[in-house]
Design an enzyme around this catalytic site. Structure first.
Site, PDB file in Angstrom:
ATOM      1  N   ASN A  62       0.831  -1.214   0.000  1.00  0.00           N
ATOM      2  CA  ASN A  62       0.000   0.000   0.000  1.00  0.00           C
ATOM      3  C   ASN A  62       0.860   1.258   0.000  1.00  0.00           C
ATOM      4  O   ASN A  62       0.377   2.335   0.301  1.00  0.00           O
ATOM      5  CB  ASN A  62      -0.899   0.026   1.235  1.00  0.00           C
ATOM      6  CG  ASN A  62      -1.848  -1.152   1.260  1.00  0.00           C
ATOM      7  OD1 ASN A  62      -2.375  -1.557   0.237  1.00  0.00           O
ATOM      8  ND2 ASN A  62      -2.055  -1.712   2.445  1.00  0.00           N
ATOM      9  N   HIS A  97     -14.920  -2.083   4.181  1.00  0.00           N
ATOM     10  CA  HIS A  97     -13.823  -2.752   4.883  1.00  0.00           C
ATOM     11  C   HIS A  97     -14.289  -3.430   6.193  1.00  0.00           C
ATOM     12  O   HIS A  97     -15.212  -2.950   6.851  1.00  0.00           O
ATOM     13  CB  HIS A  97     -12.767  -1.695   5.209  1.00  0.00           C
ATOM     14  CG  HIS A  97     -11.455  -2.226   5.670  1.00  0.00           C
ATOM     15  ND1 HIS A  97     -11.116  -2.293   6.999  1.00  0.00           N
ATOM     16  CD2 HIS A  97     -10.402  -2.721   4.977  1.00  0.00           C
ATOM     17  CE1 HIS A  97      -9.892  -2.782   7.114  1.00  0.00           C
ATOM     18  NE2 HIS A  97      -9.436  -3.052   5.897  1.00  0.00           N
ATOM     19  N   GLU A 148     -16.627   3.680   1.174  1.00  0.00           N
ATOM     20  CA  GLU A 148     -15.230   4.022   0.923  1.00  0.00           C
ATOM     21  C   GLU A 148     -15.199   4.869  -0.339  1.00  0.00           C
ATOM     22  O   GLU A 148     -16.148   4.830  -1.122  1.00  0.00           O
ATOM     23  CB  GLU A 148     -14.401   2.739   0.719  1.00  0.00           C
ATOM     24  CG  GLU A 148     -14.280   1.936   1.987  1.00  0.00           C
ATOM     25  CD  GLU A 148     -13.640   0.562   1.776  1.00  0.00           C
ATOM     26  OE1 GLU A 148     -12.798   0.416   0.867  1.00  0.00           O
ATOM     27  OE2 GLU A 148     -13.999  -0.355   2.522  1.00  0.00           O
ATOM     28  N   SER A 163     -11.148  -1.283  -1.869  1.00  0.00           N
ATOM     29  CA  SER A 163      -9.849  -1.941  -1.785  1.00  0.00           C
ATOM     30  C   SER A 163      -9.704  -3.189  -2.644  1.00  0.00           C
ATOM     31  O   SER A 163      -8.585  -3.603  -2.920  1.00  0.00           O
ATOM     32  CB  SER A 163      -9.537  -2.285  -0.335  1.00  0.00           C
ATOM     33  OG  SER A 163     -10.583  -3.051   0.209  1.00  0.00           O
ATOM     34  N   ASP A 223     -14.652   6.586   4.042  1.00  0.00           N
ATOM     35  CA  ASP A 223     -13.316   6.088   4.346  1.00  0.00           C
ATOM     36  C   ASP A 223     -12.442   6.249   3.099  1.00  0.00           C
ATOM     37  O   ASP A 223     -12.643   5.573   2.092  1.00  0.00           O
ATOM     38  CB  ASP A 223     -13.420   4.615   4.781  1.00  0.00           C
ATOM     39  CG  ASP A 223     -12.089   4.042   5.239  1.00  0.00           C
ATOM     40  OD1 ASP A 223     -11.038   4.604   4.874  1.00  0.00           O
ATOM     41  OD2 ASP A 223     -12.093   3.014   5.942  1.00  0.00           O
ATOM     42  N   HIS A 255      -7.581   4.485   0.803  1.00  0.00           N
ATOM     43  CA  HIS A 255      -6.754   4.254  -0.391  1.00  0.00           C
ATOM     44  C   HIS A 255      -6.589   5.512  -1.236  1.00  0.00           C
ATOM     45  O   HIS A 255      -5.949   5.469  -2.282  1.00  0.00           O
ATOM     46  CB  HIS A 255      -7.361   3.141  -1.245  1.00  0.00           C
ATOM     47  CG  HIS A 255      -7.440   1.841  -0.525  1.00  0.00           C
ATOM     48  ND1 HIS A 255      -6.346   1.033  -0.331  1.00  0.00           N
ATOM     49  CD2 HIS A 255      -8.472   1.232   0.099  1.00  0.00           C
ATOM     50  CE1 HIS A 255      -6.705  -0.028   0.359  1.00  0.00           C
ATOM     51  NE2 HIS A 255      -7.995   0.070   0.638  1.00  0.00           N
ATOM     52  N   LYS A 270      -0.954   3.824   4.579  1.00  0.00           N
ATOM     53  CA  LYS A 270      -0.862   3.484   3.152  1.00  0.00           C
ATOM     54  C   LYS A 270       0.000   4.526   2.429  1.00  0.00           C
ATOM     55  O   LYS A 270       1.203   4.532   2.635  1.00  0.00           O
ATOM     56  CB  LYS A 270      -2.268   3.317   2.605  1.00  0.00           C
ATOM     57  CG  LYS A 270      -2.879   2.061   3.238  1.00  0.00           C
ATOM     58  CD  LYS A 270      -4.291   1.778   2.874  1.00  0.00           C
ATOM     59  CE  LYS A 270      -4.660   0.405   3.430  1.00  0.00           C
ATOM     60  NZ  LYS A 270      -5.903   0.367   4.166  1.00  0.00           N
TER      61      LYS A 270
HETATM   62  C1  LIG Z   1      -6.416  -0.370   5.378  1.00  0.00           C
HETATM   63  C2  LIG Z   1      -7.798   0.065   5.650  1.00  0.00           C
HETATM   64  C3  LIG Z   1      -8.234   0.334   6.950  1.00  0.00           C
HETATM   65  C4  LIG Z   1      -7.399   0.016   8.155  1.00  0.00           C
HETATM   66  O1  LIG Z   1      -6.406   0.937   8.340  1.00  0.00           O
HETATM   67  P1  LIG Z   1      -5.162   0.545   9.287  1.00  0.00           P
HETATM   68  O2  LIG Z   1      -4.553   1.857   9.588  1.00  0.00           O
HETATM   69  O3  LIG Z   1      -4.306  -0.351   8.483  1.00  0.00           O
HETATM   70  O4  LIG Z   1      -5.725  -0.126  10.495  1.00  0.00           O
HETATM   71  C5  LIG Z   1      -9.487   0.870   7.115  1.00  0.00           C
HETATM   72  N1  LIG Z   1     -10.295   1.086   6.060  1.00  0.00           N
HETATM   73  C6  LIG Z   1      -9.918   0.792   4.806  1.00  0.00           C
HETATM   74  C7  LIG Z   1     -10.870   1.038   3.681  1.00  0.00           C
HETATM   75  C8  LIG Z   1      -8.675   0.261   4.562  1.00  0.00           C
HETATM   76  O5  LIG Z   1      -8.306  -0.057   3.330  1.00  0.00           O
END
Ligand SMILES: *Cc1c(COP(=O)(O)O)cnc(C)c1O
Length: 389
Positions: free
Chosen positions: A47, A135, A179, A183, A209, A212, A243
């Protein structure tokens, strides 16, 4: 072995039989390369979207300027006790200012963020409308809350609107959770459409969220909401630092009231040790240079378009509009074989199988990084050929 252990061993065996047993891979890193079993493979599974995590010069320049409390390796406490170092507030102010928002609040991880905000803000009078593919951390947050939840078909804005029509008179509060870049498919949510719903159904809040997308999308790297010009309309604009930001932790951009509320009610903020100041200082350093990463964002975009075209040429179409590109194969066993083939060819990719993705859509997931070149990808074309029917 006890009877209890027997039971768990049985479950593990079943997972193995189904080709679903998970193990922790032995892997070392060398810039854009992953070294596995003594072989160096191009890492197409990380990532580190901007290539910042694999940039030793950047790390050296940060470490050279490090001093005082910012160099501490532990906060030794929750932020509500003695762990609230000033670097936290500086980072939050910087983020809020980037988004032109009232406030921001940071967390130990994206998992803490999603598993904590939702149960804090959603009660039994709340309806959560969540995209089917959100997620696991969001799903866990929903499970921990007392809210009613309905999952709408992935990306199906029409179904979402029907649900809002049906329930807006029943629930005093509705949260749409999604999101911005998904992902597993790499597709992008039309956030503007969701913002329209907020105007039509005023008790609706938007929870987006951008894990990404932060660092990657928008002219200033603030995410898809920046790109679609609706940052001000998102009630909970969430991002992570693990990421593209090459660090650890997460943040929400929200109102001042909501920040105060979360500090009082969010269990995954209150009952956990704050991140080490040194990590927060590094995040602040990377964030403060967000404009400097514009070239990396542009290069990532070029790489994504290039790989998407290569996949299309080989007959693999996808809806991806981002640096995450799925190559959908179908059967788990076939996806596994393709992953082995690509790995033998020098590319570190992993198969993603059900239940992580829907049955019959086992795939290879390509995840690009600005640290790689178009030439690095050249060898893929031959390897991607579909098996002759
Ligand atoms: C990676 C991810 C998370 C978790 O984040 P971390 O900081 O790795 O715990 C939450 N939501 C989404 C959409 C993700 O891809």
């Amino acid at each position: 072995m006890t009877d209890t252990e027997q039971t768990y061993r049985q479950i593990l065996r079943q997972l193995e039989t189904n080709g679903c047993l998970r193990t922790l891979p032995e892997i070392t890193h060398s810039g854009k390369w992953a070294v596995i079993g003594g072989r160096q493979l191009l890492n197409l599974s990380s990532n580190d979207y901007l290539g910042l995590a694999s940039d030793p010069e950047l790390h050296a320049s940060f470490l050279a300027g490090l001093s005082g409390e910012e160099a501490l390796l532990s906060s030794s406490s929750s932020r509500l006790l003695t762990g609230n170092y000033s670097v936290y507030r500086e980072l939050e102010d910087m983020i809020a200012e980037s988004y032109g928002a009232e406030a921001a609040l940071t967390f130990g991880s994206g998992y803490h963020m999603n598993a904590g905000i939702i149960p804090a803000v959603a009660d039994s009078n709340t309806l959560i409308l969540a995209d089917k593919l959100v997620h696991a951390s969001l799903i866990d947050g929903i499970r921990l809350s007392t809210a009613r939840c309905i999952r709408y078909r992935h990306g199906d804005i029409c179904q979402l609107e029907q649900l809002l029509q049906k329930y807006h008179a029943v629930f005093p509060r509705i949260i749409i959770a999604t999101e911005s870049i998904f992902s597993m498919d790499g597709d992008v949510t039309p956030l503007m459409r969701l913002v329209e719903f907020k105007r039509k159904f005023p008790q609706t809040m938007l929870y987006v969220d951008e894990a990404h997308a932060v660092g990657v999308r928008g002219k200033r790297g603030l995410g898809v909401a920046e790109e679609q010009d609706c940052m001000k309309d998102i009630d909970f604009l969430c991002g992570t630092f693990g990421k593209a930001m090459a660090s650890v932790g997460a943040f929400v951009v929200c109102s001042k009231i909501m920040r105060d509320y979360l500090i009082n009610k969010m269990r995954t903020l209150i009952f956990t040790t704050a991140l080490p100041p040194v990590n927060v200082a590094w995040t602040k350093y990377v964030w403060s240079r967000m404009d400097d990463w514009a070239d990396r964002r542009a290069h990532l975009h070029v790489l994504s378009a290039h790989l998407k075209q290569m996949l299309e040429l080989s007959g693999f179409h996808s809806d991806s509009q981002s640096q995450i590109l799925p190559m959908t194969i179908g059967e788990s066993s076939e996806a596994l074989l393709m992953a082995e083939k690509l790995q033998s060819g020098g590319y570190y990719v992993l198969p993603v199988r059900p239940p992580t993705v829907p049955a019959g859509t086992a795939r290879i997931r390509f995840s690009l990084s600005a640290g790689i070149t178009v030439e690095d990808l050249q060898g893929l074309q031959l390897l991607l050929q579909k098996k002759k029917e």
